[in-house]
Every structure is written in structure tokens, then in C-alpha cells.
Design a protein around this motif. Sequence first.
Motif, PDB file in Angstrom:
ATOM      1  N   VAL A   1       1.064  -1.082  -0.199  1.00 35.03           N
ATOM      2  CA  VAL A   1      -0.004  -0.758   0.348  1.00 35.03           C
ATOM      3  C   VAL A   1       1.161   1.479  -0.013  1.00 35.03           C
ATOM      4  O   VAL A   1       0.303   2.106  -0.954  1.00 35.03           O
ATOM      5  CB  VAL A   1      -0.754   0.214   1.544  1.00 35.03           C
ATOM      6  N   GLU A   2       1.721   1.344   0.642  1.00 37.48           N
ATOM      7  CA  GLU A   2       2.116   2.407   0.910  1.00 37.48           C
ATOM      8  C   GLU A   2       3.354   2.482  -0.052  1.00 37.48           C
ATOM      9  O   GLU A   2       3.897   3.493  -0.750  1.00 37.48           O
ATOM     10  CB  GLU A   2       3.401   2.811   2.717  1.00 37.48           C
TER      11      GLU A   2
ATOM     12  N   VAL B   1      -8.241  -1.362   0.424  1.00 41.46           N
ATOM     13  CA  VAL B   1      -7.693  -2.451   1.482  1.00 41.46           C
ATOM     14  C   VAL B   1      -8.774  -3.769   2.258  1.00 41.46           C
ATOM     15  O   VAL B   1      -9.801  -2.702   2.470  1.00 41.46           O
ATOM     16  CB  VAL B   1      -6.987  -2.283   2.675  1.00 41.46           C
ATOM     17  N   VAL B   2      -8.985  -4.613   1.717  1.00 40.71           N
ATOM     18  CA  VAL B   2     -10.282  -5.283   2.347  1.00 40.71           C
ATOM     19  C   VAL B   2      -9.681  -6.233   3.152  1.00 40.71           C
ATOM     20  O   VAL B   2      -8.267  -7.181   2.851  1.00 40.71           O
ATOM     21  CB  VAL B   2     -11.760  -6.239   1.284  1.00 40.71           C
ATOM     22  N   SER B   3     -10.833  -7.308   4.103  1.00 44.71           N
ATOM     23  CA  SER B   3     -10.434  -7.923   5.312  1.00 44.71           C
ATOM     24  C   SER B   3     -11.136  -8.448   6.237  1.00 44.71           C
ATOM     25  O   SER B   3     -12.603  -7.926   5.534  1.00 44.71           O
ATOM     26  CB  SER B   3      -9.242  -7.656   6.385  1.00 44.71           C
ATOM     27  N   ARG B   4     -11.133  -9.562   6.064  1.00 42.47           N
ATOM     28  CA  ARG B   4     -12.205 -10.912   6.701  1.00 42.47           C
ATOM     29  C   ARG B   4     -12.805 -10.441   7.698  1.00 42.47           C
ATOM     30  O   ARG B   4     -13.670  -9.901   8.035  1.00 42.47           O
ATOM     31  CB  ARG B   4     -11.451 -12.206   6.252  1.00 42.47           C
ATOM     32  N   GLY B   5     -11.496  -9.269   8.619  1.00 42.92           N
ATOM     33  CA  GLY B   5     -11.780  -8.692   9.841  1.00 42.92           C
ATOM     34  C   GLY B   5     -11.838 -10.310  11.143  1.00 42.92           C
ATOM     35  O   GLY B   5     -12.435  -9.413  12.193  1.00 42.92           O
ATOM     36  N   TYR B   6     -10.929 -10.906  10.896  1.00 44.58           N
ATOM     37  CA  TYR B   6     -11.013 -11.770  12.157  1.00 44.58           C
ATOM     38  C   TYR B   6     -10.653 -11.540  13.371  1.00 44.58           C
ATOM     39  O   TYR B   6      -9.594 -10.168  13.778  1.00 44.58           O
ATOM     40  CB  TYR B   6      -9.427 -12.684  12.146  1.00 44.58           C
TER      41      TYR B   6
END
Length: 327
Positions: free
Chosen positions: A69-70, A81-86
Amino acid sequence: MIARIWSGESPLWRLLLPLSWLYGLVSGAIRLSYRLGLKKAWRAPVPVVVVGNLTAGGNGKTPVVIWLVEQLQQRGVRVGVVSRGYGGKAERYPLLLAPETTTDQAGDEPVLIYQRTRAPVAVSPDRCEAVQAILAQHDVQLIITDDGLQHYRLARDKEIVVIDGVRRFGNGWWLPAGPMRERASRLRTVDAVITNGGIAKPGEIPMRLQPGLAINLKSGERREVVTLPHVVAMAGIGHPPRFFNTLAECGVQVEKCIALADHQALSKAQVSGFTGPGQTLVMTEKDAVKCRAFADEHWWYLPVDAQLAGDKPEQLLQELLTLARGR
């Protein structure tokens, strides 16, 4: 115990083989159903890059996501950014992160990525919904998904796998007899393999985690971690020994190491009990995002940054730039 089983040191892995065969059968059937077109993957209107693992446990994936990203932001690319979010339990999904979003809602890794990069971050068990949530609010050119290599419902343009260069694939078996989500042969189909620590094999991108200055959770003061007195180390990551080894390499003589479960929820009472009078608590940045709201003056965290070696990282970035600017 689980580390000894997955490494093959304990013969108990043989007892778990029937469950591993079942896991492999189900996961293979899911992947095959998408390859044959029996199930349809959703393709986003912008390129999607998956950063994932073949194994369970911490391989250094989140630092790679932050690095990507940076690096792309520095080249003028608008990244989401996407994530499951555990570890998070939001009232509803998808959840688009904001400055006030807590780790209880979104999970520790998405909050860490958001705080480090300020890129749009969304979490959902259905990563397609997370992508759509970002696109509804932000004009991004490229989406990076933190984990999700096995989430085949989301079509992807590039696949990047991060492996632990020291542990690699253990005994090579699927979960739960071994650490594998997919077999090592899956590496032949991905676009890049990043090897965190150890010795990278031909074609792999060597990476190491470079520690920065320790940062005080309460005051923001920065200091060389080796100058902190009577250190107690705390790590709630996929592979805590990696953090403890990093402190040792920095010259820190740790008085006590506390290994917690990955994504474990933390409370002030629990964390305060880890240290005695005169001791300093040093934790990972991933733990710090969970503790900052109730931190004490003697709590510090040690941020790390991914450093990738050789010519391949720049080649990979150029490929992602072409993707971002071409669609």
C-alpha cells in the motif's frame, strides 16, 4: 503442542490424518468448482491483488500488505484494502473503517493497516461486499485483499503468497494434521512468492522484518528498544517466537516472554498483570492497537517494516502499476 504436531516432531499428526484428508477434499472441491465454472466468481471493476498464505499462523502477511500500500501510494496509486476482519464483531457488514473504529468491531489487523496507511479499509466475511463498500465511497484504482487466497468467490488479477522462510510448510499436510490450507504445489500458480526470513529458494523474493524505534503507547515517545529497562515481551500474533527473536536480535535481554493467541481480545486488567514493579512491557504493533485506549506509561510497542530484497520487488510493483492504470 500444535507446533510440534505441524512440524512432524510429534507423531500425533498421524491420528489427525483422516480429518486432513477431509479438509483437503472439501477445499479442493471448492477450488475446482470455480475453475470449472460451476460456481461464479465476482470480478470487481478495479484490479484485485490477493496477499495470502498457504499455511495457518503468522507468516508476515500484514507487513507485506502495508508495504505494498505504501509503495503504491508513493507512486500516486489510490489503493483500498479489504479483510475478513478476524477477531472483530461488527454490528453489521460490510464495515468501512473510520478513525473511531475499534479492534472489537473490525479486528486488529484491519485497524493496524488503516492506522499505518490511512488507505480506505473495509471488512466483511464476504470480501466481495467489502470491495463494493470501498468503491461506493472512494475512487480507488486497485484493491489489495489482506488474506483471502482461498476466498475464490472474489476474482483476482494477481496472487501473492507470503511464506515463513524458517518454518516453511512443516510436515506438508492439510489442517489439522499439518499447517497447510492448500498444498505447496499451489505456489506454481501464483504470481509472486515472498519469503519472510530464512533462505529464499530460487524465484522467491527474500524479505525480512526491520524493527524501528520502540514507541510509548501513552506519550508517543520513541526510543531504541535496547535502552528500555527490565523488559517483559508480549506477542499475540500467529507466531510469537518471531517477535521474541526480533527483540533478542536488537540486544534486548527479555525477563519474561508472554505468548498469546492470535487475535486474542485484551483487557487492561489482564495486560497490567503481565508486569511487576520496575518492569517495562514491550508488545507488537498489532497488540498495541488493542491496548492503546487503556495503556499505562510503561507500555511500549515495537513496529516492524517489511524489507524486500533484489530486483523482483520493483518488477512486482511495476506490474501492479500497470494494472492500476490500465483498467
